[in-house]
Write a protein that holds these residues in place. Structure first.
Motif, PDB file in Angstrom:
ATOM      1  N   PRO A  61       0.935  -1.192   0.048  1.00 15.64           N
ATOM      2  CA  PRO A  61      -0.090  -0.106  -0.083  1.00 15.64           C
ATOM      3  C   PRO A  61       0.857   1.353  -0.117  1.00 15.64           C
ATOM      4  N   ALA A  62       1.846   1.289   0.722  1.00 15.39           N
ATOM      5  CA  ALA A  62       2.842   2.561   0.570  1.00 15.39           C
ATOM      6  C   ALA A  62       3.490   2.746  -0.524  1.00 15.39           C
ATOM      7  N   ILE A 119       2.157   1.981  -3.525  1.00 13.92           N
ATOM      8  CA  ILE A 119       0.965   2.445  -4.464  1.00 13.92           C
ATOM      9  C   ILE A 119       0.865   3.952  -4.106  1.00 13.92           C
ATOM     10  N   GLN A 120       0.906   4.275  -2.624  1.00 16.03           N
ATOM     11  CA  GLN A 120       0.648   5.804  -2.538  1.00 16.03           C
ATOM     12  C   GLN A 120       1.663   6.351  -2.880  1.00 16.03           C
ATOM     13  N   LEU A 121       2.808   6.013  -2.962  1.00 16.21           N
ATOM     14  CA  LEU A 121       4.150   6.675  -3.405  1.00 16.21           C
ATOM     15  C   LEU A 121       4.117   7.182  -4.987  1.00 16.21           C
ATOM     16  N   VAL A 122       3.471   6.248  -5.894  1.00 17.35           N
ATOM     17  CA  VAL A 122       3.137   6.434  -7.075  1.00 17.35           C
ATOM     18  C   VAL A 122       1.998   7.390  -7.410  1.00 17.35           C
ATOM     19  N   VAL A 123       1.002   7.153  -6.645  1.00 21.07           N
ATOM     20  CA  VAL A 123      -0.099   7.960  -6.555  1.00 21.07           C
ATOM     21  C   VAL A 123       0.272   9.457  -6.363  1.00 21.07           C
ATOM     22  N   GLY A 124       1.058   9.668  -5.454  1.00 20.24           N
ATOM     23  CA  GLY A 124       1.546  10.992  -4.913  1.00 20.24           C
ATOM     24  C   GLY A 124       2.567  11.708  -6.008  1.00 20.24           C
ATOM     25  N   LEU A 125       3.311  10.819  -6.709  1.00 22.67           N
ATOM     26  CA  LEU A 125       4.132  11.091  -7.697  1.00 22.67           C
ATOM     27  C   LEU A 125       3.060  11.626  -9.046  1.00 22.67           C
ATOM     28  N   VAL A 126       2.071  11.051  -9.233  1.00 29.28           N
ATOM     29  CA  VAL A 126       1.158  11.235 -10.354  1.00 29.28           C
ATOM     30  C   VAL A 126       0.569  12.719  -9.804  1.00 29.28           C
ATOM     31  N   SER A 127       0.120  12.830  -8.550  1.00 28.53           N
ATOM     32  CA  SER A 127      -0.470  14.152  -8.365  1.00 28.53           C
ATOM     33  C   SER A 127       0.491  15.163  -8.392  1.00 28.53           C
TER      34      SER A 127
END
Length: 290
Positions: free
Chosen positions: A154-155, A157-165
């Motif tokens: 989960p961490a 996934i959240q890291l890449v979601v953060g990059l996208v944002s």
């Protein structure tokens, strides 16, 4: 966000990610780059897409929290095999390739279990290639597809979601199979059709004179034929069946229009009306997202 991000491949997409990151407030994040050609390194540094260029893949991923593979899809297999032994424990790897099924398979095969892989594909770009075409706002408001690997934490996934944002895009989770089918219709079929139109017209014995009649309509429809040939070739190799299926669907529609034109049928105008309404509905929904 990660303390060190490595970008492997600094063309249009990789370079744009680097530029977008450097314009954010990630003061504690170091962006490391890797390019195969030494002459490209100077251009990348001059544009400010990364903080430093490394001369080997091993050096580029050393101590990286996040590794971004921004190369043509067929190069990813070899890169994954090369960097696998050098990736730090707990590192997250993502890519930007236009197809996902093969990439997800390669990641499963070549990356150690201590590494997280999140497949990625930004639905943004242009027909130009290379670091010179990169721009920091390329991803603003665009959809960015994400396909987490089976063992991705989960961490990570959240890291890449953060990059996208951070780069201004909107993440969309999808499976590899769904992704490859959908993009074959809305992304890959268009560049095939664009190229086919160019070949059909420019091979005419009258092209020298006919080309003088070509205006904005021809320019718009043939724009995608200017995309990087190797990239398009790699996409077709790794998404063959889906692209063939959508070509077949297009041929059915083209034959339908051929029949209506040949019969001088009132249905022809109705077909144009239906197509116009369908496109307008998509544009209105698309514009609301932007």
């Amino acid at each position: 966000m990660a303390k060190r991000i490595a970008i492997i491949g600094l063309g249009l997409i990789g370079g744009s990610i680097g530029l977008a990151l450097k314009q954010t407030e990630l003061e504690r994040t170091e962006v490391v780059g890797y390019v195969r050609r030494p002459e490209a390194a100077n251009r990348v540094l001059k544009l400010g897409a990364v903080d430093i260029i490394k001369d080997s893949l091993a050096a580029a991923v050393d101590k990286a929290d996040l590794v971004i593979l921004a190369t043509p899809v067929m190069a990813i297999k070899e890169i994954l095999a090369q960097i696998g032994p050098y990736l730090p424990h707990g590192c997250t790897v993502t890519d930007t390739a236009s197809t996902k099924v093969k990439v997800m398979q390669w990641a499963e095969e070549y990356l150690p279990p201590t590494v997280n892989f999140i497949g990625g594909h930004p639905m943004a770009g242009k027909e130009l290639a290379g670091i010179e075409a990169a721009e920091a706002n390329l991803f603003q408001g665009r959809t960015y597809c994400l396909t987490p690997g089976q063992n991705a934490s989960p961490a990570s996934i959240q890291l890449v979601v953060g990059l996208v944002s951070e780069i201004g895009a909107n993440h969309l989770f999808t499976t590899a199979l769904e992704h490859d089918n959908f993009v074959a219709g809305v992304s890959h079929l268009p560049f095939v059709l664009s190229s086919a139109l160019v070949m059909a017209t420019t091979q005419s014995p009258f092209w020298a004179k006919m080309s003088r009649f070509a205006a904005t309509g021809y320019r718009d429809l043939t724009r995608l034929a200017s995309q990087h040939p190797r990239m398009n070739y790699d996409i077709c190799l790794t998404n063959r069946e889906n692209i063939l299926n959508w070509i077949d669907e297009f041929i059915k529609e083209l034959n339908q229009f051929r029949r209506l034109i040949s019969e001088d049928s009132q249905e022809l105008e109705n077909a144009f009306i239906q197509a116009r309404q369908a496109r307008q509905a998509w544009l209105e929904k698309h514009d609301k997202k932007d």
